[in-house]
Every structure is written in C-alpha cells, then in structure tokens.
Design a protein around this motif. Sequence first.
Motif, PDB file in Angstrom:
ATOM      1  N   GLU A 116       0.834  -1.206   0.000  1.00 34.78           N
ATOM      2  CA  GLU A 116       0.000   0.000   0.000  1.00 34.78           C
ATOM      3  C   GLU A 116       0.869   1.257   0.000  1.00 34.78           C
ATOM      4  OE1 GLU A 116      -3.180   2.186  -0.452  1.00 34.78           O
ATOM      5  OE2 GLU A 116      -3.439   0.026  -0.146  1.00 34.78           O
ATOM      6  N   PHE A 117       1.931   1.243   0.801  1.00 38.07           N
ATOM      7  CA  PHE A 117       2.844   2.386   0.840  1.00 38.07           C
ATOM      8  C   PHE A 117       3.524   2.576  -0.520  1.00 38.07           C
ATOM      9  CE2 PHE A 117       7.098   4.151   1.325  1.00 38.07           C
ATOM     10  CZ  PHE A 117       6.817   5.359   1.945  1.00 38.07           C
ATOM     11  N   ILE A 118       4.016   1.486  -1.088  1.00 42.09           N
ATOM     12  CA  ILE A 118       4.681   1.568  -2.388  1.00 42.09           C
ATOM     13  C   ILE A 118       3.734   2.127  -3.445  1.00 42.09           C
ATOM     14  CG2 ILE A 118       5.643   0.178  -4.277  1.00 42.09           C
ATOM     15  CD1 ILE A 118       6.808  -1.695  -2.115  1.00 42.09           C
ATOM     16  N   GLU A 119       2.517   1.586  -3.487  1.00 44.19           N
ATOM     17  CA  GLU A 119       1.559   2.009  -4.503  1.00 44.19           C
ATOM     18  C   GLU A 119       1.180   3.486  -4.359  1.00 44.19           C
ATOM     19  OE1 GLU A 119       0.414   0.275  -7.116  1.00 44.19           O
ATOM     20  OE2 GLU A 119       1.657  -1.445  -6.567  1.00 44.19           O
ATOM     21  N   SER A 120       1.266   4.003  -3.155  1.00 46.15           N
ATOM     22  CA  SER A 120       0.931   5.408  -2.911  1.00 46.15           C
ATOM     23  C   SER A 120       2.103   6.343  -3.183  1.00 46.15           C
ATOM     24  CB  SER A 120       0.475   5.599  -1.455  1.00 46.15           C
ATOM     25  OG  SER A 120      -0.642   4.798  -1.172  1.00 46.15           O
ATOM     26  N   HIS A 121       3.283   5.775  -3.445  1.00 44.52           N
ATOM     27  CA  HIS A 121       4.480   6.594  -3.636  1.00 44.52           C
ATOM     28  C   HIS A 121       5.261   6.189  -4.887  1.00 44.52           C
ATOM     29  CE1 HIS A 121       3.515   7.086   0.642  1.00 44.52           C
ATOM     30  NE2 HIS A 121       4.116   8.252   0.558  1.00 44.52           N
ATOM     31  N   LEU A 122       4.549   5.745  -5.906  1.00 49.13           N
ATOM     32  CA  LEU A 122       5.214   5.354  -7.142  1.00 49.13           C
ATOM     33  C   LEU A 122       5.782   6.549  -7.900  1.00 49.13           C
ATOM     34  CD1 LEU A 122       2.816   2.571  -8.516  1.00 49.13           C
ATOM     35  CD2 LEU A 122       5.106   2.258  -7.564  1.00 49.13           C
ATOM     36  N   ASP A 123       5.381   7.742  -7.480  1.00 50.56           N
ATOM     37  CA  ASP A 123       5.849   8.961  -8.155  1.00 50.56           C
ATOM     38  C   ASP A 123       7.098   9.532  -7.481  1.00 50.56           C
ATOM     39  OD1 ASP A 123       4.575   9.614  -5.843  1.00 50.56           O
ATOM     40  OD2 ASP A 123       3.511  11.356  -6.657  1.00 50.56           O
ATOM     41  N   GLY A 124       7.859   8.662  -6.837  1.00 49.76           N
ATOM     42  CA  GLY A 124       9.074   9.140  -6.183  1.00 49.76           C
ATOM     43  C   GLY A 124      10.132   8.062  -6.148  1.00 49.76           C
ATOM     44  N   LYS A 125      11.287   8.390  -5.629  1.00 47.17           N
ATOM     45  CA  LYS A 125      12.387   7.428  -5.543  1.00 47.17           C
ATOM     46  C   LYS A 125      12.145   6.548  -4.318  1.00 47.17           C
ATOM     47  CE  LYS A 125      17.380   7.302  -6.315  1.00 47.17           C
ATOM     48  NZ  LYS A 125      17.218   6.578  -7.579  1.00 47.17           N
ATOM     49  N   LEU A 126      11.939   5.269  -4.544  1.00 43.21           N
ATOM     50  CA  LEU A 126      11.584   4.345  -3.463  1.00 43.21           C
ATOM     51  C   LEU A 126      12.713   3.352  -3.230  1.00 43.21           C
ATOM     52  CD1 LEU A 126       7.828   3.542  -4.152  1.00 43.21           C
ATOM     53  CD2 LEU A 126       8.762   4.543  -2.073  1.00 43.21           C
ATOM     54  N   GLU A 127      13.603   3.683  -2.342  1.00 43.00           N
ATOM     55  CA  GLU A 127      14.668   2.761  -1.967  1.00 43.00           C
ATOM     56  C   GLU A 127      14.197   1.888  -0.800  1.00 43.00           C
ATOM     57  OE1 GLU A 127      17.236   2.463  -3.672  1.00 43.00           O
ATOM     58  OE2 GLU A 127      17.566   4.350  -4.741  1.00 43.00           O
ATOM     59  N   LEU A 128      14.885   0.787  -0.576  1.00 40.09           N
ATOM     60  CA  LEU A 128      14.552  -0.117   0.529  1.00 40.09           C
ATOM     61  C   LEU A 128      14.578   0.626   1.862  1.00 40.09           C
ATOM     62  CD1 LEU A 128      13.987  -2.921   1.712  1.00 40.09           C
ATOM     63  CD2 LEU A 128      16.458  -3.367   1.641  1.00 40.09           C
ATOM     64  N   ASP A 129      15.577   1.488   2.068  1.00 38.32           N
ATOM     65  CA  ASP A 129      15.684   2.254   3.310  1.00 38.32           C
ATOM     66  C   ASP A 129      14.445   3.103   3.548  1.00 38.32           C
ATOM     67  OD1 ASP A 129      18.145   1.144   3.403  1.00 38.32           O
ATOM     68  OD2 ASP A 129      19.287   3.009   3.369  1.00 38.32           O
ATOM     69  N   THR A 130      13.966   3.739   2.480  1.00 41.93           N
ATOM     70  CA  THR A 130      12.793   4.623   2.573  1.00 41.93           C
ATOM     71  C   THR A 130      11.555   3.844   2.982  1.00 41.93           C
ATOM     72  OG1 THR A 130      13.720   5.933   0.759  1.00 41.93           O
ATOM     73  CG2 THR A 130      11.415   6.329   1.320  1.00 41.93           C
ATOM     74  N   VAL A 131      11.334   2.712   2.316  1.00 43.99           N
ATOM     75  CA  VAL A 131      10.152   1.893   2.603  1.00 43.99           C
ATOM     76  C   VAL A 131      10.238   1.320   4.015  1.00 43.99           C
ATOM     77  CG1 VAL A 131       8.777  -0.096   1.898  1.00 43.99           C
ATOM     78  CG2 VAL A 131       9.918   1.312   0.163  1.00 43.99           C
ATOM     79  N   ALA A 132      11.411   0.825   4.397  1.00 43.41           N
ATOM     80  CA  ALA A 132      11.599   0.239   5.730  1.00 43.41           C
ATOM     81  C   ALA A 132      11.317   1.253   6.824  1.00 43.41           C
ATOM     82  CB  ALA A 132      13.015  -0.313   5.858  1.00 43.41           C
ATOM     83  N   ALA A 133      11.809   2.475   6.640  1.00 41.57           N
ATOM     84  CA  ALA A 133      11.585   3.526   7.639  1.00 41.57           C
ATOM     85  C   ALA A 133      10.102   3.876   7.733  1.00 41.57           C
ATOM     86  CB  ALA A 133      12.399   4.766   7.275  1.00 41.57           C
ATOM     87  N   ALA A 134       9.421   3.881   6.593  1.00 38.86           N
ATOM     88  CA  ALA A 134       8.005   4.262   6.577  1.00 38.86           C
ATOM     89  C   ALA A 134       7.126   3.236   7.293  1.00 38.86           C
ATOM     90  CB  ALA A 134       7.530   4.429   5.134  1.00 38.86           C
ATOM     91  N   VAL A 135       7.500   1.957   7.220  1.00 44.53           N
ATOM     92  CA  VAL A 135       6.668   0.914   7.840  1.00 44.53           C
ATOM     93  C   VAL A 135       7.279   0.390   9.146  1.00 44.53           C
ATOM     94  CG1 VAL A 135       5.649   0.234   5.636  1.00 44.53           C
ATOM     95  CG2 VAL A 135       7.744  -0.899   6.421  1.00 44.53           C
ATOM     96  N   HIS A 136       8.368   1.031   9.577  1.00 46.58           N
ATOM     97  CA  HIS A 136       8.982   0.730  10.877  1.00 46.58           C
ATOM     98  C   HIS A 136       9.514  -0.698  10.992  1.00 46.58           C
ATOM     99  CE1 HIS A 136       7.272   4.570  11.923  1.00 46.58           C
ATOM    100  NE2 HIS A 136       6.054   4.119  11.685  1.00 46.58           N
TER     101      HIS A 136
END
Length: 278
Positions: free
Chosen positions: A14-34
């Motif tokens: 859900e987070f990825i799909e909501s942020h496909l318009d940006g640079k999505l690195e593993l670090d970014t996603v991990a931080a967002a979902v804790h």
Amino acid sequence: MEVQKVVSIETVIEFIESHLDGKLELDTVAAAVHYSKYHLHRMFTETVGMTIHDYVSRRQLTEAAKLLVFSKKSIIDIALICGYESQQAFTSVFKAMYKMPPAEYRELGQFYPLQLRYYLHKEAHNNMNFTSDDIKLATISDIPAWMELVRMVVDGYPYLDEADYLAKLKNSIEKSQALILPLGNIAIGIMAFSYNTGSIEFMGVHPQYRSYGIPKLFLDKLMNEYLPQQEISTTTYRENDKADTGYRNELKQLGFAERELLIEFGYPTQRFVLPIPE
C-alpha cells in the motif's frame, strides 16, 4: 503463511503504490513501515517472490508505460514522475524491460503492463499439502479467479492483452485444455496447454505459494493424464534478460532443456522442452 505477515506486506505494498511517483529505496520503505531493512527485504521477498527493488521498478515502469500511451506528458516529465532522475536513466531501464525505447513504445500506442499491483490473501498459511489430485479442469465459472492470478503473474508473460487472452482462455476451457488448482474462491495455480502441439501456453502460480512445488504438480498431472508419452514444450525469457524474475531457472529445475531462440510479441524468448520419459 502467518496472517500477521501477510497484513504487514499488504501495508508495505500500500505504501509503495501510494508513492510510485518518487524514488523508493529499501531504506525509505523500511523507515516508513517501521521495519529493519534486512527483515523487510527477507519478509517481502519470501511473500511476494521478488525483491522490493524489482517490484518497485516494474510497477513504476508500468505506470510510465501507461502515461506514454494515455497522456501527452513529455518523456522527461514521465521519467521524473516515475522516480527517475534523468531521461537517460529512465530510457535505459525502460528499453531493457520493454525491448524498445519510450518514444517507440509511445508511437506504437499499445499499453501492456510489466507488473500489476499484488493483492495478497490472508487465508494463505504454511501447512497446506497439495497433490496433483487437487488440480481440476477449469470451467467458465473459474474465469474470475483465473484472471486474477494472471494479473498477479504478468511479470512472466509480456504483452498481455486481456481481451485477446480471455478469448483464448474460453477456447481452452471449452476444449478441456485448462487446468486449475483452486483454494476457496482463489486460484493457487493455473495451466493452459495444447493437445496438438504438446505446448504449455500459460502456467502461473500464486506468489504466496511459490515454495509449495505447484509447477511440479501441474507437470505431473499433464504428463500422467493429458499428454502421456508426449514431448512437452514452453517458452520463456532468454538467458540474462533483465525482465526475467526467475522463470528460466524454474523450468530448468523442472527438467526442461533449452532449445531454439525465438521472437514473440517483439520479445526475445527461448523454447524449452521436457523430453519424453524413457
């Protein structure tokens, strides 16, 4: 598969799909979902069957392809919208996956996805023992579940035109050339084949069940009941194709041998053959 694990991965998707318009690195996603990035990487790959990087890249390229066909935005704007820092970087990755540069794809004017959004099922868990007896001939009523799975495994089958595919599927069902492994109202695995050519036209397994040996069950069913003593063939990506998410390796593990190189729908592919058992 643990329900909590599926819920967690659904949150990530859900987070990825909501942020496909940006640079999505593993670090970014991990931080967002804790989650720690190492734990998230392992959990996501085990559940979805591909890494977060591959999923994000394929989803962003699919959205880019959609914009190329259905919008008048410039290629550089599309590149930036889909998380790329330059048109050159975007063009390089797009060409590697779609086999043509963005401008040519736009001129062709036919959208098809590399990857559609994954929707996971909480019912999935680790203690299921499937056998080839659970696989049955598909009927018209199975089409919704079948098509849902097709969309999930589109990464293995470039150039999916749903209307054309649906017509072929109905024909396969009418000719008793479509097999399905159902679980409730979902399809765990599907296979369309041809009696005349001995070819597997389509085979897909739900990502949450890729570790259950489902392709081997379908192959056993096919060889024992439908195409006994017949050479079986199929096609997949060529060696080292960046679009391949593991399908070549899976065929080799099943005993298929490499044969001639082909071009299908503009994609460089290769035929694989399973010899007749001695």
